[in-house]
Enzyme design. Structure first.
Site, PDB file in Angstrom:
ATOM      1  N   GLY A  11       0.827  -1.197   0.000  1.00  0.00           N
ATOM      2  CA  GLY A  11       0.000   0.000   0.000  1.00  0.00           C
ATOM      3  C   GLY A  11       0.859   1.242   0.000  1.00  0.00           C
ATOM      4  O   GLY A  11       1.906   1.297  -0.652  1.00  0.00           O
ATOM      5  N   VAL A  13       2.759   2.735   2.383  1.00  0.00           N
ATOM      6  CA  VAL A  13       4.113   2.606   2.934  1.00  0.00           C
ATOM      7  C   VAL A  13       4.930   1.593   2.133  1.00  0.00           C
ATOM      8  O   VAL A  13       6.125   1.797   1.890  1.00  0.00           O
ATOM      9  CB  VAL A  13       4.074   2.221   4.426  1.00  0.00           C
ATOM     10  N   LYS A 102       2.483  -1.047  15.042  1.00  0.00           N
ATOM     11  CA  LYS A 102       2.509  -0.774  16.486  1.00  0.00           C
ATOM     12  C   LYS A 102       1.485  -1.606  17.246  1.00  0.00           C
ATOM     13  O   LYS A 102       1.714  -1.993  18.387  1.00  0.00           O
ATOM     14  CB  LYS A 102       2.301   0.709  16.782  1.00  0.00           C
ATOM     15  N   GLY A 184      -7.799  12.566   3.857  1.00  0.00           N
ATOM     16  CA  GLY A 184      -7.046  11.330   4.019  1.00  0.00           C
ATOM     17  C   GLY A 184      -6.214  11.283   5.283  1.00  0.00           C
ATOM     18  O   GLY A 184      -5.431  10.349   5.486  1.00  0.00           O
ATOM     19  N   GLU A 187      -9.028   7.898   9.018  1.00  0.00           N
ATOM     20  CA  GLU A 187      -9.649   6.743   8.382  1.00  0.00           C
ATOM     21  C   GLU A 187     -11.165   6.907   8.367  1.00  0.00           C
ATOM     22  O   GLU A 187     -11.740   7.714   9.116  1.00  0.00           O
ATOM     23  CB  GLU A 187      -9.290   5.470   9.152  1.00  0.00           C
ATOM     24  N   LYS A 202       1.484   3.141  20.975  1.00  0.00           N
ATOM     25  CA  LYS A 202       2.818   3.724  20.791  1.00  0.00           C
ATOM     26  C   LYS A 202       3.508   4.022  22.116  1.00  0.00           C
ATOM     27  O   LYS A 202       4.705   3.763  22.266  1.00  0.00           O
ATOM     28  CB  LYS A 202       2.700   4.985  19.930  1.00  0.00           C
TER      29      LYS A 202
END
EC number: 1.1.1.3
Length: 432
Positions: A11, A13, A102, A184, A187, A202
């Site tokens: 996707g 990344v 994460k 964007g 989500e 995180k």
């Protein structure tokens, strides 16, 4: 010598990662020794920004993690499954793993690192926190000589964007959320971001690294930003604060036993604080330790380029180790995870902090006195009590406390709610 990676996910990344690997000119020379061996995708027919050889693409992700020609697995699927299972199968097959996930590490890091240590392979996760900001490796290495006392920061770009827009434009949460989804930044289902779950993942990871112990993700207190209103942001501004969603891990010594405060919640941050000016989708992480003092990591917290930069840096670290040490099973203790004990987490009622509270009160004589008396009866010292204005036939009163034990503050609120003069308590926020 060439090293092959297997990409799980292609996707945003994954595409950014491939772009770096396919264009090594002007970058570190070690990149020329890294090639893309296989790429796992959901659909073979989907149009892609980068056209790869069809022989590289497969929907059989398990075949990638067990492929004997692949040296390093890069997991960019997100979510818990099949990511967790594929990472464990890659480790069982003797492959090193780089992940930006994460959620998997925060919940299953204990299991994953135990298996990785048994097999003598690395699991690196620079991209899991802070996007392109280098913070994982500095905590493991550069800051390793310090006794860390606190890690706090803005680690979710979506919520930071929303709060920044609300602050700068006076807009309401729902309006800004819709715009963030359109751009964007958020989500379609924004729950993980706006309810603080992403930030909790995180800070669990950062706390584990910074304080040298395992952390159970469920021990992280988590409160999101849905209840933050434009009214509170305006009042905070008048009082000299901005509101940020902070993730906080703080060491505290109680009765000769080290415990951690571990929490995520919206917080009034003084405008003079280093974190106050981190706006938009940017992240900022402030680490404090001895003898260093304070150091802050700041930069883009998400996106194709920044996150891919962190992913590839981890791949390069592993390749560098493999080039110098071959297939040795002795792991570098500064890159691997060797935690054995669980950190003790302090209950929230024992937390000592300042609070901001907004009350809607019926216009009756002595209401401020009643508030002050109720707080005083429960050991809560007030820094300021201000009647801001009138909403309909209700007086709006804002209270800011001195440092107080959270349990005492909550007991005072319970008593205040029963007062006839109190109509409602629309907002309660902590103050840094």
């Amino acid at each position: 010598m060439t090293f092959k990676i297997g990409l799980l996910g292609f996707g945003v990344v994954g595409t950014g990662t491939a772009k770096i690997l396919l264009d090594p000119f002007g970058r570190h020379p070690v990149l020329k020794e890294i090639t893309i061996g296989r790429v796992g995708v959901r659909s073979l027919d989907k149009p892609r920004e980068i056209e790869l050889s069809p022989q590289l693409l497969t929907t059989d992700l398990e075949s990638i993690v067990t492929d004997p020609e692949i040296d390093i697995i890069v997991e960019l699927l997100g979510g818990l499954e099949p990511a967790r299972s594929l990472i464990l199968k890659a480790i069982a097959s003797g492959k090193h793993v780089v992940t930006a996930n994460k959620a998997v590490i925060a919940r299953f890091g204990d299991e994953i690192y135990a298996k990785a240590n048994e097999k003598g392979v690395y699991v690196l996760l620079e991209a899991a926190v802070g996007g392109g900001i280098p913070v994982i490796k500095p905590l493991k290495q550069s800051l390793g000589a310090n006794r860390i006392s606190s890690i706090m920061g803005i680690v979710n770009g979506t919520t930071n964007y929303i709060l920044t827009e609300m602050s700068q434009k006076g807009a309401d949460f729902s309006e800004v959320l819709a715009k963030a989804q359109e751009l964007g930044y958020a989500e379609a289902d924004p729950t993980a971001d706006v309810d603080g779950f992403d930030a909790a993942d995180k800070i669990a990871i950062l706390a584990s690294l910074g304080f040298g112990g395992r952390v159970k993700r469920e021990d992280v207190y988590c409160e999101g930003i849905r209840q933050v209103s434009a009214v509170d942001i305006a009042y905070a501004d008048r009082l000299g604060f901005v509101i940020k969603l902070l993730a906080i891990a703080k060491d505290t010594v109680k009765e000769d036993s080290d415990t951690l405060e571990l929490r995520v919640h919206p917080t009034l941050v003084p405008k003079t604080h280093p974190l106050a000016n981190a706006n938009g989708v940017y992240n900022a992480i402030l680490v404090e330790g001895e003898p260093l003092g304070q150091v802050m990591f700041y930069g883009p917290g998400a996106g194709s380029g920044p996150t891919a930069s962190a992913v590839v840096s981890d791949v390069m670290n592993i390749v560098g180790i493999l080039k110098s040490s071959g297939k040795t099973k002795e792991l570098d203790p500064l890159l691997s995870c060797i935690h054995q004990h669980y950190c003790q987490i302090a209950p929230m009622e024992d937390l000592s902090t300042r609070f901001y509270a907004r009350f809607l009160c019926r216009d009756v004589p002595g209401v401020i006195g009643h508030l002050g008396m109720a707080f005083g009866d429960h050991g809560v010292s007030l820094e300021s009590v201000v009647q801001i204005g009138i909403r309909g036939d209700l007086a709006e009163i804002v209270v800011v406390t001195h440092d107080v034990r959270e349990g005492n503050f909550r007991n005072a609120l319970a008593a205040i709610e029963s007062l006839e003069a109190i109509d409602s308590i629309p907002s309660i926020l902590r103050v840094l």
